[in-house]
Design an enzyme around this catalytic site. Structure first.
Site, PDB file in Angstrom:
ATOM      1  N   SER A 241       0.867  -1.188   0.000  1.00  0.00           N
ATOM      2  CA  SER A 241       0.000   0.000   0.000  1.00  0.00           C
ATOM      3  C   SER A 241       0.895   1.225   0.000  1.00  0.00           C
ATOM      4  O   SER A 241       2.090   1.126   0.318  1.00  0.00           O
ATOM      5  CB  SER A 241      -0.836   0.001   1.291  1.00  0.00           C
ATOM      6  OG  SER A 241      -1.489   1.240   1.473  1.00  0.00           O
TER       7      SER A 241
ATOM      8  N   TYR B 149      -1.716   0.035  10.961  1.00  0.00           N
ATOM      9  CA  TYR B 149      -1.722  -0.402   9.560  1.00  0.00           C
ATOM     10  C   TYR B 149      -0.419  -0.026   8.846  1.00  0.00           C
ATOM     11  O   TYR B 149       0.184  -0.853   8.164  1.00  0.00           O
ATOM     12  CB  TYR B 149      -2.926   0.212   8.849  1.00  0.00           C
ATOM     13  CG  TYR B 149      -3.105  -0.239   7.414  1.00  0.00           C
ATOM     14  CD1 TYR B 149      -3.263  -1.587   7.091  1.00  0.00           C
ATOM     15  CD2 TYR B 149      -3.126   0.689   6.371  1.00  0.00           C
ATOM     16  CE1 TYR B 149      -3.442  -2.004   5.771  1.00  0.00           C
ATOM     17  CE2 TYR B 149      -3.308   0.285   5.046  1.00  0.00           C
ATOM     18  CZ  TYR B 149      -3.466  -1.062   4.755  1.00  0.00           C
ATOM     19  OH  TYR B 149      -3.641  -1.464   3.446  1.00  0.00           O
TER      20      TYR B 149
HETATM   21  P1  NAP Z   1     -11.092  -6.505   0.852  1.00  0.00           P
HETATM   22  O1  NAP Z   1     -12.138  -6.400  -0.187  1.00  0.00           O
HETATM   23  O2  NAP Z   1     -11.482  -6.379   2.292  1.00  0.00           O
HETATM   24  O3  NAP Z   1     -10.294  -7.867   0.625  1.00  0.00           O
HETATM   25  C1  NAP Z   1      -9.452  -8.440   1.606  1.00  0.00           C
HETATM   26  C2  NAP Z   1      -9.244  -9.913   1.261  1.00  0.00           C
HETATM   27  O4  NAP Z   1      -8.324 -10.471   2.205  1.00  0.00           O
HETATM   28  C3  NAP Z   1     -10.540 -10.706   1.349  1.00  0.00           C
HETATM   29  O5  NAP Z   1     -10.597 -11.604   0.257  1.00  0.00           O
HETATM   30  C4  NAP Z   1     -10.386 -11.477   2.659  1.00  0.00           C
HETATM   31  O6  NAP Z   1     -11.035 -12.734   2.536  1.00  0.00           O
HETATM   32  C5  NAP Z   1      -8.877 -11.672   2.699  1.00  0.00           C
HETATM   33  N1  NAP Z   1      -8.391 -11.973   4.035  1.00  0.00           N
HETATM   34  C6  NAP Z   1      -8.493 -11.199   5.160  1.00  0.00           C
HETATM   35  N2  NAP Z   1      -7.963 -11.847   6.207  1.00  0.00           N
HETATM   36  C7  NAP Z   1      -7.534 -13.048   5.738  1.00  0.00           C
HETATM   37  C8  NAP Z   1      -6.930 -14.166   6.350  1.00  0.00           C
HETATM   38  N3  NAP Z   1      -6.634 -14.199   7.663  1.00  0.00           N
HETATM   39  N4  NAP Z   1      -6.613 -15.242   5.586  1.00  0.00           N
HETATM   40  C9  NAP Z   1      -6.907 -15.252   4.262  1.00  0.00           C
HETATM   41  N5  NAP Z   1      -7.486 -14.220   3.626  1.00  0.00           N
HETATM   42  C10 NAP Z   1      -7.795 -13.131   4.366  1.00  0.00           C
HETATM   43  O7  NAP Z   1      -9.972  -5.364   0.631  1.00  0.00           O
HETATM   44  P2  NAP Z   1      -8.947  -5.067  -0.570  1.00  0.00           P
HETATM   45  O8  NAP Z   1      -8.882  -3.593  -0.692  1.00  0.00           O
HETATM   46  O9  NAP Z   1      -9.232  -5.875  -1.754  1.00  0.00           O
HETATM   47  O10 NAP Z   1      -7.583  -5.530   0.113  1.00  0.00           O
HETATM   48  C11 NAP Z   1      -6.639  -6.386  -0.505  1.00  0.00           C
HETATM   49  C12 NAP Z   1      -5.218  -5.941  -0.129  1.00  0.00           C
HETATM   50  O11 NAP Z   1      -4.992  -4.643  -0.665  1.00  0.00           O
HETATM   51  C13 NAP Z   1      -4.958  -5.833   1.372  1.00  0.00           C
HETATM   52  O12 NAP Z   1      -3.680  -6.350   1.647  1.00  0.00           O
HETATM   53  C14 NAP Z   1      -4.999  -4.328   1.630  1.00  0.00           C
HETATM   54  O13 NAP Z   1      -4.244  -3.971   2.743  1.00  0.00           O
HETATM   55  C15 NAP Z   1      -4.416  -3.823   0.326  1.00  0.00           C
HETATM   56  N6  NAP Z   1      -4.711  -2.423  -0.015  1.00  0.00           N
HETATM   57  C16 NAP Z   1      -6.009  -1.958  -0.096  1.00  0.00           C
HETATM   58  C17 NAP Z   1      -6.223  -0.644  -0.419  1.00  0.00           C
HETATM   59  C18 NAP Z   1      -7.618  -0.045  -0.521  1.00  0.00           C
HETATM   60  O14 NAP Z   1      -7.766   1.192  -0.506  1.00  0.00           O
HETATM   61  N7  NAP Z   1      -8.660  -0.839  -0.653  1.00  0.00           N
HETATM   62  C19 NAP Z   1      -5.158   0.224  -0.671  1.00  0.00           C
HETATM   63  C20 NAP Z   1      -3.858  -0.282  -0.591  1.00  0.00           C
HETATM   64  C21 NAP Z   1      -3.655  -1.599  -0.269  1.00  0.00           C
HETATM   65  P3  NAP Z   1     -11.818 -13.516   3.722  1.00  0.00           P
HETATM   66  O15 NAP Z   1     -12.417 -12.468   4.628  1.00  0.00           O
HETATM   67  O16 NAP Z   1     -12.811 -14.338   2.963  1.00  0.00           O
HETATM   68  O17 NAP Z   1     -10.758 -14.354   4.377  1.00  0.00           O
END
Ligand code: NAP
Length: 246
Positions: free
Chosen positions: A134, A147
């Protein structure tokens, strides 16, 4: 899985957001995708859509990671995407349960999964590890230390691998997105939809598909081309703390 002619790509956290979009994009590019996450109902439906394989995975549980990796005989690409944020309280009010979860999911989760799968990726002769950190991996902001510290650590882990595996047939790409509209903020604010919506109000955020296409681009470069790190943000976002809102 063993008789599939397609190369295999593994995506963690593939049940929603960036992980789901990446799984769909890599499948469209010809990969057999192994999808890992905890919500098996969602995972199974996506896997069926893209002729992939859904496997239960909790990256915070070492036994779950071991069982997940043991089921995958061969793979070329790993996308470390599982993770996220919990809470936004200042350090004076830090919730240790939030911190522990963020470090377990983002840092130790990426460590466990990568460690378990690197031998398989290298055996493919053209392995690739992509880690979704991120802009929080390079910035700090008030209320964000749980975070940002986890993402800084995840980034350090990922970038160290680039040196430790230099000379081996494996590439390492760090993806550093800014604001992406997914379930991220809903999870962060414990299901508070108003608070989550406010994060994206007045600007056009990135979509999960925008990030997935960048991941696909990095993966589809020739084997000698390593995109080390890619920062992508909405045009309206300058940094973690500064954005233009209409
Ligand atoms: P999201 O829609 O909440 O997706 C998060 C994913 O991680 C879900 O599929 C969830 O699946 C999985 N997950 C959470 N805990 C887990 C665990 N213990 N074991 C296995 N899977 C797990 O959010 P997203 O934005 O797509 O996030 C994906 C990545 O991008 C993250 O690393 C986040 O920090 C990063 N990111 C997001 C943003 C943003 O603005 N959205 C910006 C920069 C970086 P389950 O709940 O089904 O396990």
């Amino acid at each position: 899985m063993a008789n599939d002619e397609r190369p295999t790509a593994i995506v963690t956290g593939a049940s929603s957001g960036i992980g789901e979009a990446t799984a769909r994009q890599l499948a469209a590019s010809g990969f057999h995708v192994v999808l890992g996450a905890r919500r098996m109902d969602r995972l199974a439906a996506i896997a069926e859509d893209i002729d992939g394989t859904a496997l239960s995975l909790d990256v915070t549980d070492p036994d779950s990671v071991t069982a997940f990796a043991a089921t995958i005989p061969a793979a070329r690409v790993l996308v470390n995407n599982a993770g996220g944020a919990q809470g936004a309280e200042p350090i004076a009010d830090a919730d240790e349960a939030h911190w522990r979860w963020m470090w377990e999911a983002n840092v130790l989760g990426t460590l466990r999964v990568t460690k378990a799968l690197l031998p398989t990726l290298i055996a493919s002769g053209n392995g690739h590890v992509l880690t979704v950190t991120s802009i929080a991996a390079v910035e700090v902001y008030d209320g964000g230390a749980g975070y940002t510290s986890a993402k800084h650590a995840e980034s350090a882990l990922h970038r160290t691998l680039r040196g430790e595996y230099l000379g081996r047939p494996v590439r390492f790409t760090e993806i550093l997105p800014g604001m992406v509209e997914t379930e991220f903020s809903l999870v962060r604010f414990d299901g508070d939809a108003d608070r989550a919506d406010a994060v994206y109000r007045g600007l056009v955020p990135l979509t999960a598909q925008d990030v997935a296409e960048v991941i696909d681009f990095a993966v589809s470069r020739p084997a000698h081309v390593n995109l080390d790190s890619i920062v992508l943000k909405p045009r309206a976002q300058h940094s973690a703390t500064r954005a233009h809102r209409d």
